[in-house]
Every structure is written in C-alpha cells, then in structure tokens.
Write a protein that holds these residues in place. Structure first.
Motif, short mmCIF file in Angstrom:
data_model
loop_
_atom_site.label_atom_id
_atom_site.label_comp_id
_atom_site.label_asym_id
_atom_site.label_seq_id
_atom_site.Cartn_x
_atom_site.Cartn_y
_atom_site.Cartn_z
N LYS A 145 -34.27 -100.06 -37.23
CA LYS A 145 -33.08 -100.80 -38.02
C LYS A 145 -33.04 -102.21 -38.09
N GLN A 184 -30.70 -105.25 -39.54
CA GLN A 184 -29.26 -105.77 -40.19
C GLN A 184 -29.24 -107.27 -40.09
N SER A 188 -27.81 -103.16 -43.99
CA SER A 188 -28.62 -102.60 -42.82
C SER A 188 -29.75 -101.57 -43.58
N THR A 219 -36.81 -94.26 -35.65
CA THR A 219 -36.03 -95.12 -36.59
C THR A 219 -35.92 -96.71 -36.22
N LEU A 264 -32.92 -98.86 -42.98
CA LEU A 264 -33.47 -98.22 -41.93
C LEU A 264 -34.67 -97.61 -42.33
N THR A 279 -28.61 -103.00 -30.51
CA THR A 279 -28.65 -104.02 -31.53
C THR A 279 -28.76 -105.51 -30.51
#
Length: 909
Positions: free
Chosen positions: A432, A434, A397, A430, A399, A517
């Motif tokens: 993210k 993944q 991950s 933020t 960020l 997500t």
C-alpha cells in the motif's frame, strides 16, 4: 413474486420430459461421494452456466449477490477501509471471518490486511472467473469436514479439473453515463486426453482493466452531499458553529489562544470568499453554520468504482499413473492494482500513541497544533489553532496485490478407498502506498518556522510537502503451507444401502505480518488509524465422517473433527444430520453442528487497531444541546489492543427443512436455520461503551474540551479505548427457500426458472454488559464493516429461455428495506433539528433487473450481451452508512453505478 414463481414452475413441469440422470460426485459439505439430490446439508450450487447467465464479470460480484450474504460483507468499492478495494462474503451476517472460502475444497491465503484491522478473509477478486467450474455454498453452519471455523458456512469455488482446446474471449462494458468502462481479455488452452494420452495440461489467463466512476457524475443525492431536497441531511464539511467547532474548509480558519493555550475568542475565517451556496445552512438549524464557514462537498472527491487492473493466471496439469491413480498440480498467480482517491486530509486529529501509551489530541489541549503569532498567514497577531483542507490535494491510496497458490497432489483408488492427498503453498501480499496525509510533528515544525502555508489558493513548495506530507508505504503478507490427506469408501451393506466412511487429516502453518502505516504507532499521521498484526501458528486436524443408510427412507450422517492450534489448544467439534425420505418426491432433513474460531493474529498476537467508526449520538450532550453534532451519526476513534488471553469463539448451528417435488420437474427446498455464536471476540465498540460505560470497566472514553456555547457539559467524544475481549453472544435464525422448475417447449426451446429467498427472522446480540440488541431489519450493527445494515429479506428470481443457438435470461434482485436505527425499537440514527426522523427513519427497499443474452453464431464463435440494472434504479438515499456518501455500497452498489452494458465474444479454435 413467490406465488408467480410457483405457478410458472408448475406450468413448466406439466410439459417437461424425463429428468436428467443423476451422477455421483463429491458435493461441498461431505467427503463421501453421492448424488447431489441426496444431500443432507443445505447446499446451493451455481454451475458455470448459472454464473455466466448472471452477466457478472467477477467471482466477487457473483458470490456477494447470493441471498445468504448479509451485513459485514465487503464491497470492493469501499476503498477507505483497512482492506480497501478487496471484496469478501459474509454469510448470515456473521462477518467475513466466520465465512470459510475454499478453492477446490482447500484453503488459500487470506488478504494481507484484515477487515477493520481485525477480521481475516479471502479476497474474492483473486479467484479467476474463467477457470471456475461451479460454486458450492454450504449454508448450514460449522463444517466438521473443512474447518470448524466455518461458523456461518462455506463458499467452495471449484475450478476446472481438465480442458482440451483453445479459446479466446474479450468483453467491454460501460455504464449508461459512459463511464466506468471495463475491458477484459481471457484465453484458455488445453491439450492431452487422460484416457488416450495419459495426461492433460491447461492454462487460463484473464486480464481486466476497470476505469473509475466519480460519484459527482451521478444525479440527485448520489451526486452531492447535501441531500436535504430529498429528505436527507447536509453532509458537507467546513461548518463553523456557534460553539466554535468545525472550521476545516478550503478557506481555512484560526482560533486565538491565550497564554495557557486555551481559546481566547471565536473561530475566524481566513481571507477569501466562497460561493454563497457554500455558506448555507446558517445559524438556527441543526447544521449550525453561524460562524459563516465555507462548506465543501466530499462527493467531489469520492468514487463509486475505483480504477483497477487485474491479471490472473491459472495452470493445471494432470498425469495418469496407471488405471486408478492421477498426479496433479496447480499454479495460480493473481496480480492487481487499485488506485483510490478520497477527500483531502485535515491538519489535526485525535488518536492513541501506542509507543508512549497516551492519548494524543492535536485539536485541543497540550498536544494541539498551534500557528505562532508571527506566521505569515496569521492575521490575528496572537498564537492560534489553524484548520484547513487543501482542495488540490485529495488523499490517495494505491494498492498492489499478488496472490500465489501452488498445489501438488495425488488422487486415486486403492483397496476400494478413494483417496486424495496434496501439498499446498499460498501467499497473499499487498503493498500500500498512501499520499496526501499530514505528519503532525513535521507539520508543527513547518508552522513554527513559517514554511508551511495555509489558505485559499496557497501552493506549498514540493520540498515542504515532502516534509509535512511524506509518501507512506506498508505491506500486509499472509502465508499458508499445508499438507492434507482424505480417503473414502463404502463399507457394509445396510437395509438402506452401503454405509460410507471418510477420514482425513490436515497440517498447516499460518503466518501473518500486517505492517502498520509509518508513524501511526505514535499517532503522528492526522486522521489515519493504526493497524498491525504479526503472528504464526501450527494447526493439526483430524476428521471422520459416516453416511449411514439405516433404511431406504432414512439416512444418518455423523462427522467429528478435532483441531489443535499451537497458540490456543485443542477443540473437538461434531456434526450430525439426517434425511427421511418417505416417498420419492418428499424428504425431511436436518443437521446439528458445533464450531469454534480460534483467535486470529490480529486478536491475540502482537497487534493493535486504532481506527475510526461511528456512534449514533452522544447520550450526555445530545439531550441538552439538540445539535446534529451531538445527536446524529458522528465519527469517533476506536482503539483496540491485542489480548493474549483471549479465548476462541464457539458456535452451535441447527438446520431443519424439507425437499419436495410437488409435481414432476418442480423442485422446492425449504430450510430453517439457526446459529448461536458465544464468546464473541469483539474489539472496541464505542456505541455500546458510550451507552453503558459501567458495563465496560476496562474501557476508557476520551472527550475533548467543553464548547463555549455549553461550557458546563463535557466536550465531544474523541475516542473509546478497550482491549479485545470475549463478550456476549449472537443468535441468528431464518428461512431459506430454493425453488426451481423447467419445461421442454419442443421446437420452441426450453424454459428454466429459479428463485432463492433468504429471510432473516432474528439477529440478536447480547453484549458483555447484558444488554440485548436485535439487528434484523435495521441499519445495525453500525460498527461493522462500513455500516451496511441487516436486511431481513433478499431474493433472486431467474427466468431463462433456450432454443438452439439462442439464450435469454432475466434476473430480478430484491433487498428489503431497513429501519434507520441501530436496533429494533432504537432511536432513529438521523433526525432534523426538531428531532423528526429523516426519511421516515427507513432506508427504502431496492429491486433491480438484469438481462443476459447469448447467440452461438457458429460452432466456434458466440456472442453474449448483458444489461445490469436494466431500469436504471437509483440506490436508495442512505445518510447513515460510512462506506460512501448518501448510499450504501454493501446493499445498493448497482444502483450507484446505474444501467450497465456489457458485450462479449468467445472464439473456440
């Protein structure tokens, strides 16, 4: 330690010169300017010098080390949570959402992703260390001045108001293991004298790079998941049990299926071999591996400290508009990158399909993942359930966060009123990214056509991996726009002095858009929970405060605040306080306040959270099977849905204490505190639901299929589903001690000592079903923010010496032990196969010492050096917490990092 501190302070006071003069300033907890020594509320202040002498390199480390921080605080090292790499403070253990963090007395935008997908908080990492002047911690509960949602208290970070000069600083630090290196550079420049030039402008810039610390680089239980040699348990993965459970290993396993999709035989290991140590433990133990699974250690993929890069810019300008008026503006921009890694993903999992409102379990049943009989890796010749983890593909991950804060305001004096008004815009975003997770629907397709391969040493093509394991991107954004005005003045003369009054008003608009997500809304990503929230609201507040010196020895404080939320309604909350000073060296003080916290967008908006948490044991299976899979800490799904009818939490807080100067220049304050929070907004609490299903009629417990060794028992718990609800009450109480003393040694310099102690007497929660749990001194509440535990006692003792250009400070930090139970009198959370408690059912206390030294080499140049965890104390073994393997990052992070050295220099031009 306590007695020694008092004795030392008394000796110091006997030789101390006259005390420092007292200057009136505005102290957190009141909008009426007063001398700090006169405060009615319980306020702990950390000056710029205090902060420097801790030797810590971030505001997050400083704030989270105060004694009032407890369970629910968020460590930046806990990278696996929804709020991975962020850091938050939880005063009194009441969670980050009940602790109000301010910058210069004003709110800022919270982190883009909520703690556990629910609790909103300010990321402490986003506040620039070099621009900080002091930190005030208001400890007596709800604040009628800053916001009644400050149920647990307020942390107010005060930044510099002006600066003239030029400085540049650099530092480098590394652990005793020569890893986790942190390098930083900062600079400050300021010009303009307000008195002469009628303006001042200054800017600070901080840049920091923190390198990764791999957990496998540490010794003993810190460096391996199997902690049995030190009295713990084996937390390796990949067991294949007598009940044909488990099987997710680097080799991979298959279990044959019949025509109906049910099991037609036991779990079979795929071809390949593993080290004999990875086949232990064998059958007959609680960690049954009768099927000969190839075990693997998750610690090899764990980090104690993630790699991060931070850049922090702060600019402030002040313009004098006549004798009594100042216009000011501030701009702050914080950017960070965090790179986190964790263990590889399994192929299957259970979760809730929110779109179709159904449980989806790819491990068993109609939605199970199946390898067809003709798959090239299927050596059984019939359809089978595959299990496998790819050792070469840890989950990752990344960020990237940006926090922007822009403020413009005017302050001054008119008609004897001191006023301050400003407009603020704050935004936190933020992003993210993944990788390493499997998309179940694509994986099913690739297994059916034979393109996705499993087994030891298998390497899938980039094209196949792009299909079955796509890169996942989502963002969390919060915005806050506000306008505020406050004013204060002195009124009529009373026998004790002049009455003071303050009035204030605030309007703010809050927006939250925390995206889920991709594919998690339909539970199409194996092992990854869902969290999303979206909402906006307008908040209007009015408040007033009176300081009434009835007599020279008696002062009363009254404050009243009313808040109007567009999505909830209106609440009015009071605060009253008193101070009785019969003599110049003794005073009694006390406060009473009411508070409330309106539901967040995650709780009453268009939101849901599908996460994983721990329960202590399975009350149905454990008494029969006696297996660790059923009788010890186990991960289950926790599904919580937003509730538009949810009501706010309410609180009542009390404090009663004394301020004493027993001898000259020895200052002691002792305060009792109690906070009662009712109507708590709780998400799905699997532990409470599983222990008493009848008490939660709206909850649903979902179990898997029965195991072959216990066919008459229901299968293992997969998940618990429930809506957010106002449930129960929390009552917490305790004692705060603050002891300080100083002495002038003449030509030998000065000594300063200080000690802060927080003792939590009780932390009682009454659940919706009427059950009462006492968490103080235990590992509970195990469902909260990484399962950090609730220690009763936290102590910080400081002793410093100064002599001309030299300073030397030692800091001792103590965290008391906790029982390894979820509540007082509860069953031990971790036992062996004979029901004997591991580690005597207790997590050991933890004491460390930090040192700091400073040498002003010349008027322009100074060197500082610090050693954190001087004696290299190891974090106590803790097999319960799920923030990290075998240690507790919320309480004992410095014990995992180990001894740490930092050297810094500062040059002033």
């Amino acid at each position: 330690m306590f007695i020694g501190g008092i004795a030392l302070s008394m000796q110091m006071a006997n030789a101390q010169t006259a005390g420092d003069s007292i200057q009136k300033v505005e102290i957190t907890g009141s909008s009426i300017k007063r001398a700090e020594a006169e405060t009615i509320s319980v306020v702990q202040t950390l000056s710029r010098k205090d902060i420097e002498q801790t030797g810590k390199t971030s505001i997050a480390e400083v704030v989270r080390s105060i004694s009032a921080d407890n369970n629910g605080s968020i460590s930046g090292s806990f990278t696996n949570g929804f709020a991975g790499s962020a850091s938050g403070v939880s005063l009194r253990g009441l969670s980050v959402s009940s602790t109000l963090v301010l910058i210069n007395g004003r709110r800022t935008a919270p982190y883009g992703f909520g703690d556990d997908g629910q609790r909103s908080f300010v990321d402490l990492n986003s506040i620039p260390l070099d621009a900080v002047d002091r930190i005030d911690i208001l400890k007596d509960g709800a604040s009628a001045i800053y916001g009644s949602d400050a149920i647990a208290g307020v942390v107010n970070v005060i930044l510099r108001q002006n600066y003239v000069g030029k400085t540049i600083s650099a530092s480098a630090g590394t652990s005793g293991e020569r890893d986790g290196t942190v390098t930083s550079m900062s600079g400050a420049i300021g010009f303009g004298d307000l008195d002469k030039d009628k303006f001042n402008v200054f800017a600070t810039l901080d840049a920091k790079h923190q390198k990764e610390i791999k957990q496998s680089s540490r010794e003993k239980w810190l460096g391996q998941a199997d902690s049995r040699p030190w009295g713990g348990r084996d937390q390796r993965n990949g067991h294949t049990t007598a009940g044909n459970g488990g099987g997710s290993s680097f080799l991979g396993t298959l279990r044959p299926l019949n025509a109906a999709g049910g099991p037609a035989g036991g779990v079979k290991n795929m071809p390949g071999s593993c080290d004999p140590i990875n086949q232990d433990p064998t059958g007959g133990t609680a960690h049954d591996n009768t099927g000969g699974g190839c075990l693997w250690d998750p610690v090899q993929f764990s980090t104690i400290q993630p790699e991060t890069k931070n850049l922090n810019l702060f600019v402030r300008g002040t313009l004098a508009l006549g004798e009594n008026t100042r216009a000011y503006s501030e701009v702050g921009v914080f950017k960070s990158e965090a790179i986190t890694r964790t263990s590889p993903s399994g192929l299957t999992g259970a979760g809730f399909d929110l779109v179709n409102a159904r449980v989806n379990n790819t491990s068993t049943g109609p939605d199970q993942l199946v390898m067809p009989a003709n798959h090239p890796d299927n050596f059984l010749g019939v359809a089978a359930r595959p299990r496998w983890v790819d050792a070469s593909r840890p989950r990752a991950s990344d960020l990237e966060s940006t926090v922007t804060r822009v403020l413009a305001g005017v302050k001054g004096n008119i008609a004897d009123w001191d006023y301050d008004t400003g407009v603020l815009y704050a935004e936190s975003k933020t992003d993210k990214t993944q990788n390493g997770y499997y998309r179940t629907s694509a994986l099913r397709q690739a297994l059916n056509n034979g393109t996705f391969r499993i087994g030891k040493g298998v390497i899938n093509t980039p094209e196949v991996l792009a299909l079955v394991s796509p890169t996942l991107n989502n963002s969390g954004i919060t915005k806050s726009t506000s306008f505020d005005f406050k004013a204060s003045r002195e009124l009529m003369e009373l026998p004790g002095g002049k009455m003071g009054i303050a009035v204030g008003a605030e309007y703010r608009k809050e927006k939250t858009d925390s995206q889920s997500t991709p594919y998690t809304d339909i539970n199409d990503i194996a092992g990854l929970g869902y969290s999303a929230s979206k909402g906006s609201r307008d908040v209007t507040a009015l408040y007033t405060e009176l300081a009434v010196p009835v007599l020279k020895s008696v002062e009363l404080q009254f404050a009243l605040r009313t808040d109007d939320y567009s999505d909830y309604g209106r609440s009015t909350t009071p605060k009253v306080g008193f101070k009785f000073t019969p003599t110049s060296n003794f005073a009694l003080r006390g406060t009473y306040a009411e508070g409330f916290r309106a539901p967040s967008a995650a709780e009453n908006g268009d939101s849901a959270v599908a996460a994983f948490t721990n329960i202590a044991n399975d009350p149905i299976r454990c008494p029969v099977t006696k297996l660790a899979l059923d009788c010890s800490n186990q991960s289950v799904g926790a599904i919580t849905i937003g509730n538009k009818n949810i009501k706010p939490e309410e609180s009542k807080s009390y404090s009663l204490g004394m301020v004493l100067e027993p001898i000259k220049n020895v200052n002691l304050s002792l305060d009792l505190w109690q906070i009662v929070r009712t109507g708590e907004i709780n998400g799905s609490d699997p532990g409470a639901v599983v222990d008493n299903p009848a008490g939660y009629p709206d909850a649903q417990i979902v179990r898997g299929e029965a195991t072959t060794n216990f066919p008459n028992l229901p299968g293992q718990i997969l998940m618990v589903k429930a809506p957010y609800l106002n449930a129960g009450e929390t009552k917490t109480s305790g004692v705060d001690l603050d002891l300080r003393g100083r002495i002038n040694l003449g030509s030998s310099g000065k000594l300063n000592s200080g000690m802060t102690v927080t003792y939590m007497k009780e932390f009682t929660r009454t659940n919706a079903d009427g059950t009462v749990l006492e968490f103080a001194g235990t590992h509970g509440d195990i469902n909260l923010s990484g399962n950090g535990g609730t220690p009763k006692t936290k102590v910080r003792f400081t002793l410093g010496w100064e002599n001309g250009p030299f300073q030397l400070t030692g800091n001792v930090n103590y965290v008391s032990s906790i029982s390894n139970t979820n509540q007082v009198g509860g069953e031990c959370l971790d036992v062996d196969e004979n029901d004997v408690a591991l580690l005597n059912c207790r997590i050991a206390s933890f004491t460390t010492m930090d040192t700091f030294g400073k040498w002003a080499f010349s008027k322009n140049f100074e060197l500082t050096a610090s050693i954190s965890n001087l004696f290299n104390k190891k974090a106590p073994l803790d097999v319960q917490t799920y923030g990290r393997v075998n240690y507790n990052p919320s309480l004992h992070q410095t014990g995992a990092v180990g001894r740490y050295f930092t050297l810094a220099g500062r040059y002033t031009f």
